[in-house]
Each structure stands twice: as C-alpha cells, then as structure tokens.
Design a protein around this motif. Structure first.
Motif, PDB file in Angstrom:
ATOM      1  N   MET A 123       0.841  -1.196   0.000  1.00  0.00           N
ATOM      2  CA  MET A 123       0.000   0.000   0.000  1.00  0.00           C
ATOM      3  C   MET A 123       0.882   1.254   0.000  1.00  0.00           C
ATOM      4  N   TYR A 124       0.467   2.257  -0.745  1.00  0.00           N
ATOM      5  CA  TYR A 124       1.167   3.551  -0.732  1.00  0.00           C
ATOM      6  C   TYR A 124       1.142   4.114   0.674  1.00  0.00           C
ATOM      7  N   GLN A 125       2.285   4.471   1.199  1.00  0.00           N
ATOM      8  CA  GLN A 125       2.308   5.062   2.543  1.00  0.00           C
ATOM      9  C   GLN A 125       2.548   6.563   2.416  1.00  0.00           C
ATOM     10  N   SER A 126       1.572   7.340   2.781  1.00  0.00           N
ATOM     11  CA  SER A 126       1.710   8.781   2.627  1.00  0.00           C
ATOM     12  C   SER A 126       2.724   9.354   3.605  1.00  0.00           C
ATOM     13  N   SER A 127       3.542  10.267   3.102  1.00  0.00           N
ATOM     14  CA  SER A 127       4.461  10.941   4.009  1.00  0.00           C
ATOM     15  C   SER A 127       3.693  11.930   4.885  1.00  0.00           C
ATOM     16  N   LEU A 128       2.369  12.092   4.591  1.00  0.00           N
ATOM     17  CA  LEU A 128       1.563  12.990   5.412  1.00  0.00           C
ATOM     18  C   LEU A 128       0.957  12.273   6.608  1.00  0.00           C
ATOM     19  N   SER A 129       1.165  10.927   6.692  1.00  0.00           N
ATOM     20  CA  SER A 129       0.489  10.166   7.739  1.00  0.00           C
ATOM     21  C   SER A 129       1.172  10.361   9.087  1.00  0.00           C
ATOM     22  N   ARG A 130       0.895  11.503   9.684  1.00  0.00           N
ATOM     23  CA  ARG A 130       1.489  11.796  10.989  1.00  0.00           C
ATOM     24  C   ARG A 130       0.343  12.126  11.925  1.00  0.00           C
ATOM     25  N   ARG A 143     -10.960  16.390  -7.479  1.00  0.00           N
ATOM     26  CA  ARG A 143      -9.621  15.823  -7.407  1.00  0.00           C
ATOM     27  C   ARG A 143      -9.017  16.087  -6.007  1.00  0.00           C
ATOM     28  N   ILE A 144      -8.439  15.042  -5.442  1.00  0.00           N
ATOM     29  CA  ILE A 144      -7.657  15.205  -4.207  1.00  0.00           C
ATOM     30  C   ILE A 144      -6.207  14.961  -4.599  1.00  0.00           C
ATOM     31  N   THR A 145      -5.391  16.007  -4.544  1.00  0.00           N
ATOM     32  CA  THR A 145      -3.991  15.894  -4.960  1.00  0.00           C
ATOM     33  C   THR A 145      -3.115  15.847  -3.712  1.00  0.00           C
ATOM     34  N   VAL A 146      -2.328  14.768  -3.598  1.00  0.00           N
ATOM     35  CA  VAL A 146      -1.500  14.596  -2.398  1.00  0.00           C
ATOM     36  C   VAL A 146      -0.035  14.734  -2.790  1.00  0.00           C
ATOM     37  N   ASP A 147       0.671  15.648  -2.153  1.00  0.00           N
ATOM     38  CA  ASP A 147       2.119  15.642  -2.340  1.00  0.00           C
ATOM     39  C   ASP A 147       2.785  15.659  -0.971  1.00  0.00           C
ATOM     40  N   LYS A 148       4.093  15.786  -0.946  1.00  0.00           N
ATOM     41  CA  LYS A 148       4.808  15.642   0.321  1.00  0.00           C
ATOM     42  C   LYS A 148       4.404  16.708   1.328  1.00  0.00           C
ATOM     43  N   LYS A 149       4.070  17.897   0.790  1.00  0.00           N
ATOM     44  CA  LYS A 149       3.821  19.004   1.699  1.00  0.00           C
ATOM     45  C   LYS A 149       2.356  19.182   2.056  1.00  0.00           C
ATOM     46  N   LYS A 150       1.460  18.840   1.117  1.00  0.00           N
ATOM     47  CA  LYS A 150       0.062  19.141   1.416  1.00  0.00           C
ATOM     48  C   LYS A 150      -0.903  18.323   0.562  1.00  0.00           C
ATOM     49  N   ILE A 151      -2.176  18.476   0.911  1.00  0.00           N
ATOM     50  CA  ILE A 151      -3.248  17.825   0.166  1.00  0.00           C
ATOM     51  C   ILE A 151      -4.127  18.947  -0.397  1.00  0.00           C
ATOM     52  N   ALA A 152      -4.469  18.859  -1.676  1.00  0.00           N
ATOM     53  CA  ALA A 152      -5.370  19.863  -2.258  1.00  0.00           C
ATOM     54  C   ALA A 152      -6.684  19.174  -2.645  1.00  0.00           C
ATOM     55  N   VAL A 153      -7.792  19.768  -2.212  1.00  0.00           N
ATOM     56  CA  VAL A 153      -9.122  19.213  -2.524  1.00  0.00           C
ATOM     57  C   VAL A 153      -9.836  20.260  -3.365  1.00  0.00           C
ATOM     58  N   ASN A 154     -10.117  19.920  -4.625  1.00  0.00           N
ATOM     59  CA  ASN A 154     -10.645  20.969  -5.490  1.00  0.00           C
ATOM     60  C   ASN A 154     -11.420  20.368  -6.674  1.00  0.00           C
ATOM     61  N   GLY A 155     -11.950  21.275  -7.520  1.00  0.00           N
ATOM     62  CA  GLY A 155     -12.676  20.835  -8.713  1.00  0.00           C
ATOM     63  C   GLY A 155     -14.069  20.312  -8.390  1.00  0.00           C
ATOM     64  N   LEU A 156     -14.684  20.877  -7.352  1.00  0.00           N
ATOM     65  CA  LEU A 156     -16.001  20.344  -6.967  1.00  0.00           C
ATOM     66  C   LEU A 156     -17.098  20.796  -7.932  1.00  0.00           C
ATOM     67  N   TYR A 157     -16.762  21.726  -8.823  1.00  0.00           N
ATOM     68  CA  TYR A 157     -17.634  22.102  -9.947  1.00  0.00           C
ATOM     69  C   TYR A 157     -19.065  22.359  -9.466  1.00  0.00           C
ATOM     70  N   ARG A 158     -20.055  21.653 -10.021  1.00  0.00           N
ATOM     71  CA  ARG A 158     -21.436  21.943  -9.650  1.00  0.00           C
ATOM     72  C   ARG A 158     -21.938  21.025  -8.530  1.00  0.00           C
ATOM     73  N   HIS A 159     -20.977  20.360  -7.825  1.00  0.00           N
ATOM     74  CA  HIS A 159     -21.389  19.344  -6.852  1.00  0.00           C
ATOM     75  C   HIS A 159     -20.756  19.534  -5.487  1.00  0.00           C
ATOM     76  N   GLY A 160     -20.417  20.775  -5.121  1.00  0.00           N
ATOM     77  CA  GLY A 160     -19.688  20.975  -3.870  1.00  0.00           C
ATOM     78  C   GLY A 160     -20.434  20.468  -2.646  1.00  0.00           C
TER      79      GLY A 160
END
Ligand SMILES: Cc1cc2nc3c(=O)[nH]c(=O)nc-3n(C[C@H](O)[C@H](O)[C@H](O)COP(=O)(O)OP(=O)(O)OC[C@H]3O[C@@H](n4cnc5c(N)ncnc54)[C@H](O)[C@@H]3O)c2cc1C
Length: 337
Positions: free
Chosen positions: A1-8, A292-309
C-alpha cells in the motif's frame, strides 16, 4: 500500500478555505481528534466563497443525467454523512417537470436517471398543492435532499468549533507559512498552483412571494441548463442556475430572463414575486469537471467540486481523513504526486 508521508497522526492540521469543501474537511478532522485550524479570507458571512451562491441541492440521482458514475458514488456516501452529522437536513426529494414542448427531453431525462417514480397530475398536486393543475406528470426523486448554504455553512463552522477546531476568518493564509498537514481548499483561488482549474459561472436570483409554497426543489427541463426553483423558507425562493464558461461575476439580462421565465413556468404567481437578489458564483472545475484530491509531500489539495460541492464535500473529507490516518487511496479521485 502507498504510505503517505503525510500520515502523521499527531501533526496539527491547517485547512485553507472555509467554503463547503474546507468546512467538511475541518469538521471530520476535528471530530477525529486532530488539532485543526481553518483559515478563511472572507469574514463569517462567507461572501467571497462560491459556496455562498449555491443552490445546496443534494441530488445524486438527478445529477447522473450529465455526470460520471463517480459523482453518484461519492454523492450517495455524502447523503449518509449529511444524515449522520446534520439529522435536520431536508430530505423531501426533488421534482422534475417540463413544458409540453420539452417532452422529448423530459423522457430522455427519465431514461438517463434512476431513483425516481413517475407521478400523475393528481399525485403532483398532492405532493405540492401549489402546483395543482400545472403539470400533467412529473418525476419524483424521493431520496434527494437540499440544504440552505447560507445557514449550513455557519452551522458547520459552529460544529467545527464545538469539536475543538479553531477558525480564523479574514485571514489570508499561504501554505508555506503553516505547520503540520496542510489541506488546500481554496476553490478557484488555488489556480496559482493548480493551473488547469477554471471558473464556470452560475447565476442565481432570489425572489420572495407568499403566493407559492414548495417543500422541495423543482427542476424544469430546459434545453440548455437544468433550471430550478428551491424553497428557502419565509416565502423566499432561489432560482438557479446558469452554467457559462466565463469568469466574470455579472448577471446578464438574458440569464435573468431565462431564470425568471423558468420560475414563471413553474408557477405564474412568480410574476408578482419581489426580486430580492441577483448574484453569481464561479464553480471551480478541472477540464474533466471531476473532483480531485492531490497529495504531495507538503500538502493535500481538494478541489474541482464544480457543480457538486455540497453533494461531494462530506465524502471527499472522509477520503482525505482515511488517507491521512491509514494511507488509504481512492484511485478515482486521488492523485499522489
Ligand atoms: C449558482 C450556483 C449554484 C450551485 N448549486 C449547487 C447545488 O445545488 N449543489 C451542489 O452540490 N453544488 C452547487 N454549486 C456548486 C458549489 O457551490 C461549488 O462546488 C462549491 O461551492 C465549491 O466549494 P469550495 O469550498 O471548493 O470553494 P469555495 O466555496 O469558493 O470556498 C473556497 C474558500 O477559500 C477561501 N480562500 C481562497 N484563498 C484563500 C486564502 N489564501 N486564505 C484563506 N482563504 C482563502 C475563499 O474565500 C473561499 O471562502 C453551485 C454553484 C453555483 C455558482
């Protein structure tokens, strides 16, 4: 399983943006015991958020006409979360009606969606007495709900505080200045980093009349946009919404005519209604119109909710929490970069 570096598990969680996406993230993280701080550039009235302008419909079955199955999947899960966390949420269903001239589109809508039953004229007037004699039939989606964005956002913010979260309004935050796990829910403002985001303009009008009473959103089949009338209580109704590839926030005469015409088609008494407000918001959307939920080493971005927020925010928050706590990945919406 992918282990997120954010899992703290013991890291503080900073969330930027207190619109519907960020508010649900903050609520679920705070309730799970994380030390949450939510930063919002607007004041508590939230007029800078797209969420302020929304209809607030929780309508996964109707939305399936034009959206991908992932919207239905996340939408259905969100309905459970709305019910669990806000048991007072109105689940009175939605009605879909059509002019005689849009009959073919009405039948197409019926075929493309599920979760409905067809009502005859008598059943329509039993459900919504104000619509007596107006439509020969309708589609009824009994399990759909709706919230009033301008009531539910402050409620969410209050619940975050109750769960121990801190909210800092009128606070323009930058991810680089924040400690711990950062969750970016800035909507369209995140375009500085997520360059393929765009704004899709939605115009709305609020009117007031004591001549019409509705208990649920009524959608009118329309060749270009799904137009609807949503009861807001105290004789107020929101008329929405256009969907235009433009990023100005003006309301055009043409759109106003269409929105007011739709209300008039639902009930002629809307002709005498008082106009309370014109407005518009820019829906944050990626090119595929999917969240889209974009995960990188520094942060998570939650966006693109368009007409369904409002429909998707609870389920997206649950996915983010599961990722941070257990490294869980949802392949349809998550991108790990
Ligand atoms: C007319 C209309 C009708 C709609 N109807 C529905 C509907 O019926 N059902 C539904 O599910 N969806 C509906 N939507 C879509 C829904 O409104 C959006 O999907 C949703 O509001 C997006 O939420 P968000 O939290 O991502 O963005 P936003 O609501 O825009 O929130 C982002 C927040 O981030 C803040 N921010 C930005 N930068 C910073 C910073 N640097 N520091 C601090 N804060 C910052 C902003 O001030 C803003 O409050 C509708 C939209 C429109 C326009």
């Amino acid at each position: 399983m992918y282990q997120s570096s954010l899992s703290r598990g013991d890291s503080p969680v900073s969330i930027i943006g207190a619109g519907i996406a960020g508010a649900w993230q903050a609520l679920l993280f705070a309730q799970a015991g994380h030390a949450v701080t939510l930063y919002e550039r607007s004041d508590a009235a939230m007029t800078l958020a797209t969420s302020h302008w929304a209809g607030g419909m929780l309508a996964p079955w109707c939305e399936a006409e034009t959206s991908e199955p992932v919207i239905s999947r996340l939408g259905l899960r969100s309905l459970d979360l709305w019910r669990e966390h806000f048991p007072d949420t109105a689940f009175n269903g939605s009605l879909v009606v059509a002019h005689a001239r849009d009959r073919a589109d009405f039948e197409r809508f019926a075929k493309l969606t599920s979760g409905h039953r067809r009502l005859d004229a008598a059943e329509v007037s039993e459900l919504e007495p104000s619509l007596e004699g107006r439509f020969r039939d309708a589609l009824f989606y009994p399990d759909e709900g709706h919230v009033e964005p301008r009531r539910v956002l402050p409620e969410l913010h209050a619940r975050i505080a109750e769960a121990g979260g801190i909210i800092k309004f009128e606070n323009d935050a930058g991810a680089d200045e924040l400690d711990g796990i950062v969750i970016d829910c800035r909507g369209l403002a995140a375009r500085d980093e997520q360059r393929d985001l765009r704004g899709v303009k939605g115009e709305m009008i609020v009117v007031e009349t004591s001549e019409v009473e509705l208990s649920r959103p009524v959608r009118l089949i329309h060749p270009r946009w799904p137009l609807y009338v949503i009861p807001r209580g105290d004789g107020r109704f929101m008329l929405g919404a256009t969907s235009i590839e433009a990023e100005d926030t003006g309301v055009s005469v043409r759109s106003a005519l269409e929105l007011l015409g739709a209300a008039y088609a639902v009930h002629p008494a809307f002709a005498e209604a008082r106009i309370v407000e014109f407005g518009s918001g820019l829906r944050p959307a990626f090119p595929d119109n999917l969240p889209r939920i974009t995960v990188d080493k520094k942060k998570i971005a939650v966006n693109g909710l368009y007409r369904h927020g409002f429909l998707l925010a609870p389920a997206l928050a649950e996915l983010t929490l599961a990722h941070v706590e257990r490294g869980a990945i949802d392949n349809e919406v998550m991108r790990c970069v």
